[in-house]
Design a protein around this motif. Sequence first.
Motif, PDB file in Angstrom:
ATOM      1  N   GLU A  45     -30.588  22.175  31.488  1.00  0.00           N
ATOM      2  CA  GLU A  45     -30.282  21.234  32.560  1.00  0.00           C
ATOM      3  C   GLU A  45     -29.160  20.292  32.139  1.00  0.00           C
ATOM      4  OE1 GLU A  45     -32.818  18.284  35.584  1.00  0.00           O
ATOM      5  OE2 GLU A  45     -33.752  19.195  33.819  1.00  0.00           O
ATOM      6  N   ASP A  46     -28.296  19.946  33.123  1.00  0.00           N
ATOM      7  CA  ASP A  46     -27.179  19.013  32.940  1.00  0.00           C
ATOM      8  C   ASP A  46     -26.106  19.534  31.985  1.00  0.00           C
ATOM      9  OD1 ASP A  46     -28.255  17.110  34.683  1.00  0.00           O
ATOM     10  OD2 ASP A  46     -29.451  16.210  33.089  1.00  0.00           O
ATOM     11  N   SER A  47     -26.066  20.835  31.752  1.00  0.00           N
ATOM     12  CA  SER A  47     -25.056  21.418  30.869  1.00  0.00           C
ATOM     13  C   SER A  47     -23.809  21.800  31.662  1.00  0.00           C
ATOM     14  CB  SER A  47     -25.623  22.644  30.156  1.00  0.00           C
ATOM     15  OG  SER A  47     -26.047  23.608  31.100  1.00  0.00           O
ATOM     16  N   GLY A  50     -14.968  21.012  25.911  1.00  0.00           N
ATOM     17  CA  GLY A  50     -15.361  22.422  25.976  1.00  0.00           C
ATOM     18  C   GLY A  50     -16.694  22.607  26.693  1.00  0.00           C
ATOM     19  N   ALA A  51     -16.855  23.768  27.299  1.00  0.00           N
ATOM     20  CA  ALA A  51     -18.094  24.070  28.026  1.00  0.00           C
ATOM     21  C   ALA A  51     -19.218  24.380  27.047  1.00  0.00           C
ATOM     22  CB  ALA A  51     -17.875  25.245  28.973  1.00  0.00           C
ATOM     23  N   ASP A  52     -20.422  24.017  27.415  1.00  0.00           N
ATOM     24  CA  ASP A  52     -21.578  24.333  26.580  1.00  0.00           C
ATOM     25  C   ASP A  52     -21.820  25.840  26.535  1.00  0.00           C
ATOM     26  OD1 ASP A  52     -22.307  21.583  26.080  1.00  0.00           O
ATOM     27  OD2 ASP A  52     -23.009  21.507  28.154  1.00  0.00           O
ATOM     28  N   TYR A  53     -21.535  26.495  27.667  1.00  0.00           N
ATOM     29  CA  TYR A  53     -21.756  27.943  27.767  1.00  0.00           C
ATOM     30  C   TYR A  53     -20.570  28.580  28.473  1.00  0.00           C
ATOM     31  CZ  TYR A  53     -26.510  26.212  27.088  1.00  0.00           C
ATOM     32  OH  TYR A  53     -27.619  25.557  26.616  1.00  0.00           O
ATOM     33  N   CYS A  54     -20.024  29.639  27.870  1.00  0.00           N
ATOM     34  CA  CYS A  54     -18.934  30.395  28.487  1.00  0.00           C
ATOM     35  C   CYS A  54     -19.372  31.852  28.642  1.00  0.00           C
ATOM     36  CB  CYS A  54     -17.671  30.337  27.627  1.00  0.00           C
ATOM     37  SG  CYS A  54     -16.898  28.699  27.570  1.00  0.00           S
ATOM     38  N   PHE A  55     -19.019  32.435  29.778  1.00  0.00           N
ATOM     39  CA  PHE A  55     -19.415  33.808  30.071  1.00  0.00           C
ATOM     40  C   PHE A  55     -18.176  34.623  30.444  1.00  0.00           C
ATOM     41  CE2 PHE A  55     -22.959  31.046  30.967  1.00  0.00           C
ATOM     42  CZ  PHE A  55     -24.068  31.739  30.496  1.00  0.00           C
ATOM     43  N   ALA A  95     -23.506  35.906  39.787  1.00  0.00           N
ATOM     44  CA  ALA A  95     -24.925  35.887  39.436  1.00  0.00           C
ATOM     45  C   ALA A  95     -25.180  34.960  38.246  1.00  0.00           C
ATOM     46  CB  ALA A  95     -25.415  37.301  39.127  1.00  0.00           C
ATOM     47  N   VAL A  96     -24.231  34.888  37.313  1.00  0.00           N
ATOM     48  CA  VAL A  96     -24.345  33.904  36.237  1.00  0.00           C
ATOM     49  C   VAL A  96     -24.390  32.501  36.830  1.00  0.00           C
ATOM     50  CG1 VAL A  96     -23.170  32.839  34.278  1.00  0.00           C
ATOM     51  CG2 VAL A  96     -23.237  35.321  34.465  1.00  0.00           C
ATOM     52  N   ALA A  97     -23.496  32.241  37.791  1.00  0.00           N
ATOM     53  CA  ALA A  97     -23.469  30.930  38.444  1.00  0.00           C
ATOM     54  C   ALA A  97     -24.805  30.641  39.123  1.00  0.00           C
ATOM     55  CB  ALA A  97     -22.330  30.874  39.463  1.00  0.00           C
ATOM     56  N   GLU A  98     -25.357  31.638  39.802  1.00  0.00           N
ATOM     57  CA  GLU A  98     -26.647  31.477  40.461  1.00  0.00           C
ATOM     58  C   GLU A  98     -27.736  31.144  39.447  1.00  0.00           C
ATOM     59  OE1 GLU A  98     -29.648  31.745  43.583  1.00  0.00           O
ATOM     60  OE2 GLU A  98     -27.591  31.057  43.343  1.00  0.00           O
ATOM     61  N   GLY A  99     -27.725  31.849  38.317  1.00  0.00           N
ATOM     62  CA  GLY A  99     -28.707  31.573  37.281  1.00  0.00           C
ATOM     63  C   GLY A  99     -28.543  30.184  36.703  1.00  0.00           C
ATOM     64  N   ALA A 100     -27.287  29.762  36.485  1.00  0.00           N
ATOM     65  CA  ALA A 100     -27.014  28.430  35.944  1.00  0.00           C
ATOM     66  C   ALA A 100     -27.394  27.348  36.956  1.00  0.00           C
ATOM     67  CB  ALA A 100     -25.545  28.309  35.562  1.00  0.00           C
ATOM     68  N   ARG A 101     -27.143  27.622  38.230  1.00  0.00           N
ATOM     69  CA  ARG A 101     -27.534  26.675  39.285  1.00  0.00           C
ATOM     70  C   ARG A 101     -29.042  26.459  39.282  1.00  0.00           C
ATOM     71  NH1 ARG A 101     -29.830  26.784  44.194  1.00  0.00           N
ATOM     72  NH2 ARG A 101     -30.083  29.057  44.147  1.00  0.00           N
ATOM     73  N   LEU A 102     -29.785  27.556  39.193  1.00  0.00           N
ATOM     74  CA  LEU A 102     -31.248  27.458  39.191  1.00  0.00           C
ATOM     75  C   LEU A 102     -31.766  26.751  37.941  1.00  0.00           C
ATOM     76  CD1 LEU A 102     -32.103  30.990  40.620  1.00  0.00           C
ATOM     77  CD2 LEU A 102     -32.471  28.797  41.751  1.00  0.00           C
ATOM     78  N   ARG A 103     -30.975  26.798  36.862  1.00  0.00           N
ATOM     79  CA  ARG A 103     -31.361  26.108  35.627  1.00  0.00           C
ATOM     80  C   ARG A 103     -30.940  24.631  35.618  1.00  0.00           C
ATOM     81  NH1 ARG A 103     -32.932  28.436  30.757  1.00  0.00           N
ATOM     82  NH2 ARG A 103     -34.475  30.051  31.232  1.00  0.00           N
ATOM     83  N   GLY A 104     -30.201  24.194  36.636  1.00  0.00           N
ATOM     84  CA  GLY A 104     -29.837  22.784  36.733  1.00  0.00           C
ATOM     85  C   GLY A 104     -28.572  22.390  36.013  1.00  0.00           C
ATOM     86  N   GLN A 121     -22.251  21.182  35.844  1.00  0.00           N
ATOM     87  CA  GLN A 121     -20.872  21.598  36.120  1.00  0.00           C
ATOM     88  C   GLN A 121     -20.742  23.086  35.849  1.00  0.00           C
ATOM     89  OE1 GLN A 121     -17.771  19.934  33.586  1.00  0.00           O
ATOM     90  NE2 GLN A 121     -16.255  20.064  35.242  1.00  0.00           N
ATOM     91  N   ILE A 122     -20.347  23.830  36.888  1.00  0.00           N
ATOM     92  CA  ILE A 122     -20.182  25.282  36.769  1.00  0.00           C
ATOM     93  C   ILE A 122     -18.767  25.617  37.208  1.00  0.00           C
ATOM     94  CG2 ILE A 122     -21.053  27.537  37.440  1.00  0.00           C
ATOM     95  CD1 ILE A 122     -23.715  26.207  38.170  1.00  0.00           C
ATOM     96  N   ILE A 123     -17.937  25.978  36.239  1.00  0.00           N
ATOM     97  CA  ILE A 123     -16.515  26.231  36.487  1.00  0.00           C
ATOM     98  C   ILE A 123     -16.283  27.728  36.645  1.00  0.00           C
ATOM     99  CG2 ILE A 123     -14.168  25.947  35.609  1.00  0.00           C
ATOM    100  CD1 ILE A 123     -15.315  23.675  33.825  1.00  0.00           C
ATOM    101  N   GLY A 124     -15.713  28.119  37.755  1.00  0.00           N
ATOM    102  CA  GLY A 124     -15.356  29.511  37.971  1.00  0.00           C
ATOM    103  C   GLY A 124     -13.898  29.742  37.646  1.00  0.00           C
ATOM    104  N   VAL A 125     -13.608  30.811  36.922  1.00  0.00           N
ATOM    105  CA  VAL A 125     -12.231  31.150  36.545  1.00  0.00           C
ATOM    106  C   VAL A 125     -11.898  32.520  37.137  1.00  0.00           C
ATOM    107  CG1 VAL A 125     -10.619  31.518  34.640  1.00  0.00           C
ATOM    108  CG2 VAL A 125     -12.487  29.849  34.402  1.00  0.00           C
ATOM    109  N   ASP A 126     -10.883  32.565  37.996  1.00  0.00           N
ATOM    110  CA  ASP A 126     -10.517  33.823  38.636  1.00  0.00           C
ATOM    111  C   ASP A 126      -9.120  33.695  39.210  1.00  0.00           C
ATOM    112  OD1 ASP A 126     -12.567  36.303  39.748  1.00  0.00           O
ATOM    113  OD2 ASP A 126     -10.557  36.191  40.605  1.00  0.00           O
ATOM    114  N   THR A 127      -8.404  34.809  39.265  1.00  0.00           N
ATOM    115  CA  THR A 127      -7.052  34.796  39.843  1.00  0.00           C
ATOM    116  C   THR A 127      -7.088  34.860  41.361  1.00  0.00           C
ATOM    117  OG1 THR A 127      -6.904  37.196  39.566  1.00  0.00           O
ATOM    118  CG2 THR A 127      -5.986  35.827  37.803  1.00  0.00           C
ATOM    119  N   ASN A 128      -8.227  35.179  41.931  1.00  0.00           N
ATOM    120  CA  ASN A 128      -8.401  35.244  43.380  1.00  0.00           C
ATOM    121  C   ASN A 128      -8.959  33.909  43.865  1.00  0.00           C
ATOM    122  OD1 ASN A 128      -9.088  35.728  46.043  1.00  0.00           O
ATOM    123  ND2 ASN A 128     -10.113  37.677  45.631  1.00  0.00           N
TER     124      ASN A 128
END
Length: 388
Positions: A201-203, A272-277, A216-225, A228-235
Amino acid sequence: MAEKQVSGTTDGKPIRCRAAVARAPGEPLVIEEVMVAPPKAHEVRIKIICTSLCYSDITFWKMKDPPGSFPRIFGHEAIGMVESVGDSVDEVTEGDIVIPQFLAQCRECAVCTSNKSNLCAKFPFEMSLWMHRDGTSRFTDLKGQTLHHFLFISAFSEYTVVDITHITKLDAEIPPNRACLLSCGVSTGVGAAWRAANVDEDSTVAIFGLGVIGLAVAEGARLRGAKQIIGVDTNTQKYEIGKTFGITDFVNPTNCQDKSLAEVINEMTDGGADYCFECVGLTNLMHEAFACCRKGWGKTIVLGVEKPGTQLSLNSLVILHSGKTLMGSLFGGFKPKTDIPVLAKSYMDRELQLDDFVTHEMKFDDINRAFNLLMEGKCLRCVIWMDK
């Protein structure tokens, strides 16, 4: 969910049915009649209800060199009904609704009986062309030519044969056009957040690539609280899509101007992010993800599939001095038979979001159109109904 049916008329006999056969790399699939052998000991023959197209199917469909091989029946995200079972199968019976999955869970080996890993030691993951136990195929075309399996499932066929270690019985009344997503992509992403990384939580989280696995990673991270969830994409369109699954910020690597991607994300996260995927399967993104990871405790989880033989090179002093963790994760660390039912229940309890992953649904005859949509970046998951 399909109604439970028991016929028994085809037990022990080959079944003639339609399948989408890949005859050569990159060429359109050919829907033709094939023969599906009866299940041997420890095997189950399944009538596929619906299947969804994952980008891994496309990756290996394009592959000219091993582990690419043809002719082959692709498909590995699916849900089906048990048509018949071989000897020594007591986990499922005819008529049961099941989800096949590429990762085995024997429930007997030291790994399967522990909580430390999901990588079954008795039936290890490999890019095999065959059934797991005897190294043969259950598919032939009408001329008698052997057709290769894919990821132990081969769901682009009206019937397929799967080892019992690769099958999860599903009791929840979840719609089949949602349940099939739990066979690979969504489970991998959610599992990576819950199990592999254990997001707290709060990561802060950074996700490289917003396809189905990244979302789906974002969804899992959202459910974990995660805060900040940063998406990286060229689209850039992926930002609006990603908000549904918890994305709070977005970075387009092509718009970083004079800064590196790592500099941008490190500034956004104050170190830096606590978790990178890494969810694409590119070594340069794996390096970027590791560089964006917080010193001291940051974790980088690699989920993307790179070309076989590709090497990842990291500075040994950086590894020593940074205190970061770099790891890979198959199926997000989930044990299929244990965790897929949990995800199904979470969806039925209106917690886990699955609906927005499905952007298209179509008939089996239109499977090549599904390939084109995914390659053009115009869909997330296309569900293919076998009987419609």
